[in-house]
Design an enzyme around this catalytic site. Structure first.
Site, short mmCIF file in Angstrom:
data_model
loop_
_atom_site.label_atom_id
_atom_site.label_comp_id
_atom_site.label_asym_id
_atom_site.label_seq_id
_atom_site.Cartn_x
_atom_site.Cartn_y
_atom_site.Cartn_z
N HIS A 105 57.88 84.99 54.89
CA HIS A 105 59.26 84.71 54.50
C HIS A 105 59.62 85.44 53.19
CE1 HIS A 105 58.85 81.86 57.75
NE2 HIS A 105 57.78 81.38 57.14
N GLU A 142 57.95 77.29 51.14
CA GLU A 142 56.86 78.10 51.69
C GLU A 142 56.90 79.51 51.13
OE1 GLU A 142 55.24 79.67 56.07
OE2 GLU A 142 57.07 78.46 55.94
N HIS A 198 51.05 81.95 55.29
CA HIS A 198 52.05 80.96 55.64
C HIS A 198 51.56 79.56 55.29
CE1 HIS A 198 54.83 83.54 58.03
NE2 HIS A 198 53.74 84.26 58.17
N GLU A 280 47.92 79.75 58.39
CA GLU A 280 48.74 78.62 57.97
C GLU A 280 47.84 77.78 57.06
OE1 GLU A 280 51.87 78.14 58.58
OE2 GLU A 280 52.37 79.19 60.46
#
Length: 317
Positions: A105, A142, A198, A280
Protein backbone atom coordinates in the site's frame (compact mmCIF):
# COMPACT_ATOMS: atom_id res chain seq x y z
CA UNK A 1 50.54 -15.04 27.88
CA UNK A 2 53.65 -13.18 28.93
CA UNK A 3 54.05 -9.55 27.99
CA UNK A 4 57.79 -9.92 28.60
CA UNK A 5 58.83 -11.47 25.32
CA UNK A 6 61.80 -13.71 24.55
CA UNK A 7 64.03 -10.70 24.01
CA UNK A 8 63.62 -9.57 27.62
CA UNK A 9 66.69 -10.54 29.66
CA UNK A 10 66.78 -10.33 33.46
CA UNK A 11 69.77 -8.58 35.08
CA UNK A 12 72.87 -10.74 35.20
CA UNK A 13 74.99 -11.18 38.39
CA UNK A 14 78.49 -9.83 38.96
CA UNK A 15 78.04 -6.63 36.97
CA UNK A 16 80.72 -3.90 37.25
CA UNK A 17 79.95 -1.02 39.58
CA UNK A 18 77.14 1.06 38.12
CA UNK A 19 77.54 4.74 37.40
CA UNK A 20 74.89 7.37 38.31
CA UNK A 21 73.34 7.26 34.80
CA UNK A 22 73.03 3.49 34.90
CA UNK A 23 71.37 3.62 38.32
CA UNK A 24 68.88 6.22 37.10
CA UNK A 25 67.97 4.13 34.03
CA UNK A 26 67.60 1.03 36.16
CA UNK A 27 65.09 2.85 38.33
CA UNK A 28 63.05 4.00 35.35
CA UNK A 29 62.87 0.71 33.41
CA UNK A 30 60.61 -1.24 35.84
CA UNK A 31 58.16 1.64 35.98
CA UNK A 32 58.09 1.89 32.19
CA UNK A 33 57.54 -1.85 31.82
CA UNK A 34 54.76 -1.82 34.41
CA UNK A 35 53.02 1.03 32.60
CA UNK A 36 53.31 -0.80 29.27
CA UNK A 37 51.85 -4.00 30.75
CA UNK A 38 48.87 -2.11 32.19
CA UNK A 39 48.36 -0.31 28.87
CA UNK A 40 48.27 -3.59 26.97
CA UNK A 41 45.96 -5.22 29.51
CA UNK A 42 43.29 -2.53 29.09
CA UNK A 43 43.33 -2.84 25.31
CA UNK A 44 45.85 -0.27 24.12
CA UNK A 45 47.92 -2.72 22.09
CA UNK A 46 48.19 -3.18 18.36
CA UNK A 47 46.49 -5.76 16.18
CA UNK A 48 48.19 -8.25 13.90
CA UNK A 49 48.32 -5.62 11.16
CA UNK A 50 50.04 -3.11 13.43
CA UNK A 51 46.97 -0.86 13.67
CA UNK A 52 46.25 0.49 17.13
CA UNK A 53 43.10 -1.08 18.52
CA UNK A 54 40.59 0.28 20.99
CA UNK A 55 40.17 -2.91 22.97
CA UNK A 56 41.67 -6.32 23.40
CA UNK A 57 40.76 -8.92 20.79
CA UNK A 58 37.92 -11.30 21.67
CA UNK A 59 38.79 -14.69 22.99
CA UNK A 60 39.22 -17.55 20.54
CA UNK A 61 35.92 -18.91 19.26
CA UNK A 62 33.99 -15.66 19.80
CA UNK A 63 32.90 -13.15 17.19
CA UNK A 64 33.47 -9.43 17.13
CA UNK A 65 30.18 -9.02 15.23
CA UNK A 66 27.38 -7.92 17.59
CA UNK A 67 24.46 -10.26 18.11
CA UNK A 68 21.11 -9.54 16.42
CA UNK A 69 19.72 -8.29 19.74
CA UNK A 70 22.71 -6.00 20.21
CA UNK A 71 22.30 -4.66 16.69
CA UNK A 72 18.61 -4.05 17.33
CA UNK A 73 19.38 -2.04 20.44
CA UNK A 74 22.02 0.06 18.71
CA UNK A 75 20.87 3.54 17.66
CA UNK A 76 22.73 3.06 14.37
CA UNK A 77 20.72 -0.06 13.56
CA UNK A 78 17.39 1.75 13.38
CA UNK A 79 15.55 4.55 15.06
CA UNK A 80 12.02 3.89 16.28
CA UNK A 81 10.65 4.49 12.78
CA UNK A 82 13.38 2.43 11.17
CA UNK A 83 14.71 5.29 9.04
CA UNK A 84 18.39 5.77 8.39
CA UNK A 85 20.62 7.50 5.81
CA UNK A 86 20.61 5.75 2.44
CA UNK A 87 23.57 3.78 1.17
CA UNK A 88 24.54 0.15 1.68
CA UNK A 89 27.75 -1.65 2.50
CA UNK A 90 30.36 -1.99 -0.22
CA UNK A 91 31.15 -5.53 0.91
CA UNK A 92 29.59 -8.40 2.81
CA UNK A 93 28.23 -11.89 2.20
CA UNK A 94 25.44 -10.50 -0.02
CA UNK A 95 27.67 -8.28 -2.17
CA UNK A 96 26.36 -8.40 -5.74
CA UNK A 97 22.88 -9.54 -4.67
CA UNK A 98 19.81 -7.39 -5.34
CA UNK A 99 16.75 -7.42 -3.09
CA UNK A 100 13.53 -5.56 -3.84
CA UNK A 101 11.30 -4.69 -0.88
CA UNK A 102 7.69 -3.79 -1.63
CA UNK A 103 6.02 -2.00 1.31
CA UNK A 104 2.35 -2.87 0.88
CA UNK A 105 0.00 0.00 0.00
CA UNK A 106 1.07 3.65 0.46
CA UNK A 107 0.20 6.23 3.14
CA UNK A 108 -0.90 8.57 0.34
CA UNK A 109 -3.45 6.16 -1.14
CA UNK A 110 -6.21 7.63 1.05
CA UNK A 111 -5.95 10.90 -0.90
CA UNK A 112 -5.91 9.20 -4.32
CA UNK A 113 -8.86 6.82 -4.30
CA UNK A 114 -9.78 7.47 -7.93
CA UNK A 115 -6.28 6.60 -9.12
CA UNK A 116 -5.91 3.43 -7.05
CA UNK A 117 -9.38 2.18 -7.99
CA UNK A 118 -8.65 1.93 -11.72
CA UNK A 119 -8.24 -1.63 -12.98
CA UNK A 120 -4.95 -3.13 -14.16
CA UNK A 121 -4.15 -6.44 -15.85
CA UNK A 122 -2.69 -9.06 -13.48
CA UNK A 123 -2.52 -11.84 -16.05
CA UNK A 124 -5.41 -13.96 -14.81
CA UNK A 125 -7.89 -11.07 -14.70
CA UNK A 126 -8.10 -7.35 -13.92
CA UNK A 127 -7.98 -5.90 -10.40
CA UNK A 128 -7.74 -2.54 -8.68
CA UNK A 129 -4.42 -0.74 -9.10
CA UNK A 130 -3.94 -0.71 -5.31
CA UNK A 131 -5.90 -0.38 -2.05
CA UNK A 132 -5.59 1.68 1.11
CA UNK A 133 -4.87 -1.38 3.27
CA UNK A 134 -6.15 -2.02 6.76
CA UNK A 135 -5.36 -0.54 10.20
CA UNK A 136 -5.52 -1.36 13.89
CA UNK A 137 -8.68 -0.40 15.77
CA UNK A 138 -6.72 2.59 17.12
CA UNK A 139 -5.90 3.84 13.61
CA UNK A 140 -2.31 2.68 13.05
CA UNK A 141 -2.37 1.99 9.32
CA UNK A 142 -0.96 -0.95 7.44
CA UNK A 143 0.79 1.45 5.06
CA UNK A 144 2.70 3.07 7.95
CA UNK A 145 3.58 -0.35 9.34
CA UNK A 146 4.90 -1.77 6.06
CA UNK A 147 7.02 1.29 5.29
CA UNK A 148 8.52 1.21 8.78
CA UNK A 149 9.45 -2.47 8.53
CA UNK A 150 10.78 -1.89 4.99
CA UNK A 151 13.21 0.74 6.30
CA UNK A 152 14.42 -1.59 9.03
CA UNK A 153 14.76 -4.50 6.63
CA UNK A 154 16.66 -2.39 4.10
CA UNK A 155 19.15 -1.34 6.75
CA UNK A 156 19.77 -4.93 7.84
CA UNK A 157 20.24 -6.23 4.30
CA UNK A 158 22.54 -3.40 3.29
CA UNK A 159 24.74 -4.22 6.26
CA UNK A 160 25.10 -7.66 4.68
CA UNK A 161 26.28 -6.02 1.44
CA UNK A 162 23.07 -6.34 -0.60
CA UNK A 163 21.80 -3.71 -3.01
CA UNK A 164 18.27 -2.93 -1.85
CA UNK A 165 15.51 -1.18 -3.78
CA UNK A 166 12.10 -0.13 -2.46
CA UNK A 167 9.08 0.07 -4.76
CA UNK A 168 8.16 3.35 -3.04
CA UNK A 169 9.47 5.43 -0.18
CA UNK A 170 8.29 8.54 1.65
CA UNK A 171 6.30 10.72 -0.72
CA UNK A 172 7.64 9.15 -3.91
CA UNK A 173 5.34 8.30 -5.54
CA UNK A 174 2.43 10.11 -3.87
CA UNK A 175 0.25 7.00 -4.25
CA UNK A 176 0.65 3.42 -5.37
CA UNK A 177 2.45 2.23 -7.37
CA UNK A 178 -0.06 -0.11 -8.96
CA UNK A 179 0.37 -3.81 -8.29
CA UNK A 180 1.55 -4.51 -11.85
CA UNK A 181 4.18 -1.79 -11.58
CA UNK A 182 5.38 -3.16 -8.23
CA UNK A 183 6.09 -6.48 -9.96
CA UNK A 184 7.84 -4.74 -12.87
CA UNK A 185 10.17 -2.88 -10.49
CA UNK A 186 11.48 -6.20 -9.16
CA UNK A 187 11.75 -7.62 -12.68
CA UNK A 188 13.62 -4.59 -14.03
CA UNK A 189 16.06 -4.75 -11.11
CA UNK A 190 16.75 -8.44 -11.89
CA UNK A 191 16.21 -9.01 -8.18
CA UNK A 192 17.65 -12.13 -6.64
CA UNK A 193 14.76 -12.00 -4.17
CA UNK A 194 11.71 -9.79 -3.71
CA UNK A 195 9.26 -9.54 -0.84
CA UNK A 196 6.03 -7.62 -0.34
CA UNK A 197 5.29 -6.59 3.25
CA UNK A 198 1.74 -6.57 4.61
CA UNK A 199 -0.39 -6.96 7.72
CA UNK A 200 -3.82 -8.59 7.61
CA UNK A 201 -7.21 -7.16 8.54
CA UNK A 202 -9.11 -10.25 9.66
CA UNK A 203 -11.46 -10.71 12.63
CA UNK A 204 -10.57 -10.47 16.33
CA UNK A 205 -9.22 -13.82 17.53
CA UNK A 206 -7.61 -14.59 14.19
CA UNK A 207 -3.92 -14.40 15.01
CA UNK A 208 -0.55 -15.09 13.47
CA UNK A 209 1.49 -14.52 10.33
CA UNK A 210 1.43 -16.22 6.97
CA UNK A 211 3.70 -16.12 3.93
CA UNK A 212 1.98 -16.10 0.54
CA UNK A 213 3.63 -18.09 -2.24
CA UNK A 214 2.94 -17.75 -5.97
CA UNK A 215 0.97 -20.58 -7.54
CA UNK A 216 1.70 -21.79 -11.04
CA UNK A 217 0.14 -19.34 -13.47
CA UNK A 218 0.46 -19.21 -17.25
CA UNK A 219 -2.10 -16.77 -18.57
CA UNK A 220 -1.79 -13.53 -20.52
CA UNK A 221 1.17 -11.55 -19.19
CA UNK A 222 1.56 -13.86 -16.21
CA UNK A 223 3.93 -16.82 -16.21
CA UNK A 224 5.16 -17.89 -12.79
CA UNK A 225 6.28 -21.39 -13.73
CA UNK A 226 10.00 -20.61 -13.42
CA UNK A 227 9.71 -18.87 -10.06
CA UNK A 228 7.33 -21.18 -8.20
CA UNK A 229 10.14 -23.44 -6.93
CA UNK A 230 12.61 -20.77 -5.75
CA UNK A 231 9.78 -18.65 -4.35
CA UNK A 232 8.63 -21.60 -2.24
CA UNK A 233 12.18 -22.00 -0.93
CA UNK A 234 12.34 -18.29 -0.11
CA UNK A 235 8.96 -18.40 1.62
CA UNK A 236 9.82 -21.41 3.79
CA UNK A 237 13.05 -19.74 4.94
CA UNK A 238 11.34 -16.44 5.68
CA UNK A 239 8.55 -18.17 7.63
CA UNK A 240 10.94 -20.21 9.75
CA UNK A 241 13.22 -17.31 10.63
CA UNK A 242 10.30 -14.96 11.24
CA UNK A 243 8.75 -17.41 13.70
CA UNK A 244 12.05 -17.84 15.53
CA UNK A 245 12.86 -14.13 15.80
CA UNK A 246 9.42 -12.76 16.65
CA UNK A 247 7.66 -15.61 18.44
CA UNK A 248 4.58 -14.75 16.37
CA UNK A 249 2.71 -18.01 15.67
CA UNK A 250 1.69 -19.17 12.21
CA UNK A 251 -1.82 -18.08 11.28
CA UNK A 252 -4.61 -19.92 13.08
CA UNK A 253 -7.08 -19.08 10.31
CA UNK A 254 -5.11 -19.71 7.08
CA UNK A 255 -2.49 -22.24 6.01
CA UNK A 256 -3.48 -25.09 8.36
CA UNK A 257 -0.84 -24.07 10.87
CA UNK A 258 2.03 -24.06 8.36
CA UNK A 259 2.26 -20.29 7.96
CA UNK A 260 2.28 -20.85 4.18
CA UNK A 261 -0.50 -20.05 1.71
CA UNK A 262 -0.42 -20.34 -2.09
CA UNK A 263 -2.39 -17.88 -4.22
CA UNK A 264 -2.85 -17.14 -7.92
CA UNK A 265 -4.93 -13.95 -7.65
CA UNK A 266 -2.25 -11.41 -6.68
CA UNK A 267 -0.77 -9.28 -9.44
CA UNK A 268 2.42 -8.65 -7.50
CA UNK A 269 3.14 -12.39 -7.64
CA UNK A 270 1.51 -13.33 -10.96
CA UNK A 271 3.55 -10.79 -12.93
CA UNK A 272 6.86 -11.39 -11.17
CA UNK A 273 9.71 -13.02 -13.07
CA UNK A 274 11.97 -13.15 -10.00
CA UNK A 275 11.59 -15.20 -6.78
CA UNK A 276 9.02 -13.35 -4.71
CA UNK A 277 6.70 -13.83 -1.73
CA UNK A 278 4.29 -11.77 0.34
CA UNK A 279 4.24 -11.82 4.12
CA UNK A 280 1.25 -10.92 6.26
CA UNK A 281 3.10 -10.10 9.48
CA UNK A 282 0.08 -10.41 11.76
CA UNK A 283 -3.56 -9.42 12.07
CA UNK A 284 -4.02 -5.72 12.80
CA UNK A 285 -7.62 -6.26 13.93
CA UNK A 286 -6.68 -8.68 16.69
CA UNK A 287 -5.78 -6.92 19.93
CA UNK A 288 -2.86 -9.23 20.78
CA UNK A 289 -1.32 -8.95 17.32
CA UNK A 290 -1.99 -5.21 17.23
CA UNK A 291 0.01 -4.73 20.44
CA UNK A 292 2.99 -6.30 18.69
CA UNK A 293 2.59 -4.60 15.33
CA UNK A 294 2.51 -1.17 16.97
CA UNK A 295 5.73 -1.79 18.95
CA UNK A 296 8.91 -0.42 17.41
CA UNK A 297 11.02 -3.01 19.26
CA UNK A 298 8.87 -5.83 17.91
CA UNK A 299 8.97 -4.42 14.36
CA UNK A 300 12.74 -4.60 14.58
CA UNK A 301 12.43 -8.29 15.42
CA UNK A 302 10.09 -8.73 12.46
CA UNK A 303 12.61 -7.09 10.13
CA UNK A 304 15.38 -9.26 11.60
CA UNK A 305 13.43 -12.46 11.00
CA UNK A 306 12.58 -11.52 7.41
CA UNK A 307 16.17 -10.46 6.77
CA UNK A 308 17.57 -13.73 8.06
CA UNK A 309 15.18 -15.67 5.84
CA UNK A 310 16.27 -13.70 2.78
CA UNK A 311 19.96 -14.02 3.68
CA UNK A 312 19.55 -17.78 4.10
CA UNK A 313 17.86 -18.03 0.71
CA UNK A 314 20.45 -15.91 -1.11
CA UNK A 315 23.43 -17.68 0.42
CA UNK A 316 21.93 -21.04 -0.44
CA UNK A 317 21.00 -20.15 -4.01
Amino acid sequence: MSYLGPEFDPPQPRRPRRGPLTVALAALVPGALLGWVVYEAVGGGTGDDGVRTASAAPASGTSAVPSPSARSASPSAATDDGKRPSGGSASGPLKGKVVVIDPGHNPGNFQHTAEINRKVDIGTNRKECDTTGTSTNDGYTEARFTLDVAHRLRSLLEKQGATVKLTHDGDSPAWGPCVDQRARIGNAAHADAAISLHADGSAQGNRGFHVILPGSVHSGAADTRRIVGPSHDLGVRVAGNYLRETGEPPSNYLGNGTGLVTRTDLGGLNLSTVPKVFIECGNMRDSKDAALLTSGAWRQKAAQGISEGIVSFLRGS
